[in-house]
Scaffold this active site. Sequence first.
Site, PDB file in Angstrom:
ATOM      1  N   MET A  81       9.893   4.908 -23.115  1.00 54.80           N
ATOM      2  CA  MET A  81      11.013   5.849 -23.159  1.00 54.80           C
ATOM      3  C   MET A  81      10.912   6.668 -24.452  1.00 54.80           C
ATOM      4  O   MET A  81      11.907   7.205 -24.935  1.00 54.80           O
ATOM      5  CB  MET A  81      12.340   5.104 -23.071  1.00 54.80           C
ATOM      6  CG  MET A  81      12.475   4.346 -21.753  1.00 54.80           C
ATOM      7  SD  MET A  81      14.167   4.052 -21.241  1.00 54.80           S
ATOM      8  CE  MET A  81      14.784   3.083 -22.564  1.00 54.80           C
ATOM      9  N   HIS A 141       4.684  -0.068 -29.630  1.00 53.55           N
ATOM     10  CA  HIS A 141       4.060   0.762 -28.584  1.00 53.55           C
ATOM     11  C   HIS A 141       2.590   1.024 -28.927  1.00 53.55           C
ATOM     12  O   HIS A 141       1.734   1.027 -28.056  1.00 53.55           O
ATOM     13  CB  HIS A 141       4.774   2.120 -28.475  1.00 53.55           C
ATOM     14  CG  HIS A 141       6.190   2.040 -28.002  1.00 53.55           C
ATOM     15  ND1 HIS A 141       7.266   2.266 -28.824  1.00 53.55           N
ATOM     16  CD2 HIS A 141       6.707   1.764 -26.782  1.00 53.55           C
ATOM     17  CE1 HIS A 141       8.374   2.151 -28.141  1.00 53.55           C
ATOM     18  NE2 HIS A 141       8.080   1.840 -26.901  1.00 53.55           N
ATOM     19  N   GLN A 143      18.643   3.383 -15.769  1.00 58.92           N
ATOM     20  CA  GLN A 143      18.732   2.041 -16.342  1.00 58.92           C
ATOM     21  C   GLN A 143      19.759   1.942 -17.474  1.00 58.92           C
ATOM     22  O   GLN A 143      19.790   0.959 -18.189  1.00 58.92           O
ATOM     23  CB  GLN A 143      17.351   1.558 -16.793  1.00 58.92           C
ATOM     24  CG  GLN A 143      16.734   2.305 -17.955  1.00 58.92           C
ATOM     25  CD  GLN A 143      15.273   1.927 -18.151  1.00 58.92           C
ATOM     26  OE1 GLN A 143      14.405   2.298 -17.370  1.00 58.92           O
ATOM     27  NE2 GLN A 143      14.985   1.176 -19.207  1.00 58.92           N
ATOM     28  N   LYS A 171       8.097  -8.383 -25.427  1.00 54.58           N
ATOM     29  CA  LYS A 171       9.430  -8.319 -26.033  1.00 54.58           C
ATOM     30  C   LYS A 171      10.492  -8.204 -24.933  1.00 54.58           C
ATOM     31  O   LYS A 171      11.550  -8.811 -25.017  1.00 54.58           O
ATOM     32  CB  LYS A 171       9.450  -7.120 -26.991  1.00 54.58           C
ATOM     33  CG  LYS A 171      10.760  -6.508 -27.241  1.00 54.58           C
ATOM     34  CD  LYS A 171      11.414  -6.981 -28.482  1.00 54.58           C
ATOM     35  CE  LYS A 171      12.671  -6.216 -28.758  1.00 54.58           C
ATOM     36  NZ  LYS A 171      13.147  -5.386 -27.684  1.00 54.58           N
TER      37      LYS A 171
END
Length: 280
Positions: free
Chosen positions: A28, A35, A59, A148
């Site tokens: 996102m 990342h 979401q 995570k």
Amino acid sequence: MVNVVHTRKELAAARDGLAGTVGVVMTMGALHEGHETLLRAARERADRVLVTIFVNPLQFGPDEDFDRYPRTLDADLEICRRVGVDLVFAPSVNEMYPEGPPTVRLDPGPLGADLEGLSRPGFFHGVLTVVLKLLQLTRPDLALFGEKDYQQLTLVRRMVRDLDVPTEIVGVPTVREPDGLALSSRNRYLSASERRAALSLSAALRAGAAAAERGDDAGAVLAAAHRAFDAPEARLDYLVLTDTDLEPGPVSGAARLLIAAWVGATRLIDNTAIHLAPRS
Ligand code: PAF
């Protein structure tokens, strides 16, 4: 410069030009070192790396942070360039959902209503729906997700298995700050004192893992983790010990300890692998 496309049409053409195996990392945006580790893992495993950057409204609940979620496209693209990403797909909401919010959404099953799903109803319907759409649009050989978000990773694995999606799902270990805080795009919401309180999450996980290493049973592992969660500014949502598939029932051997807590207005999650000694 990294090649960035914004529409499905551009993506289809650029995707056809990617030779060899393709690894996708869905994000996102607001990319951080966690990342970057995913991108590097994709780089090592696939011939070509495709990154998606899309803040998925499906979401987010009505009271959640969709509007204020950090959007940092230029910085994200710089990270992608540095890691050698081949293609970035950064669609608008309208490009992803041209007819408005989809009426058909993926049902994550019972696990989707547990843990994160208890506090965030509809969250995993939104996650799995966009993940499946992005898998269809990007057609990767493998897709990498961070551990995570362990429940998300577990549900994506299940979706791919249950719906015969021809993509290998790869889990990548969580990246932490030197003091233990798991990297998250939402960490940037924390004030200095909240950041200190946020360390309670990883402290609880470490205490649980240490108790398991000493040979403690599941009850004692959980008790140790609860004792270590000690910050007046943090409010525990859940702290659970489950099997590695997040199935309900007694746990033994390989297990997972998962935690979620509010620190001020920010909800954080974390988890760790636990190995319970065999019961005598
Ligand atoms: O983990 C995330 O960042 C998101 O849930 C994902 C997988 C990109 C879907 O929007």
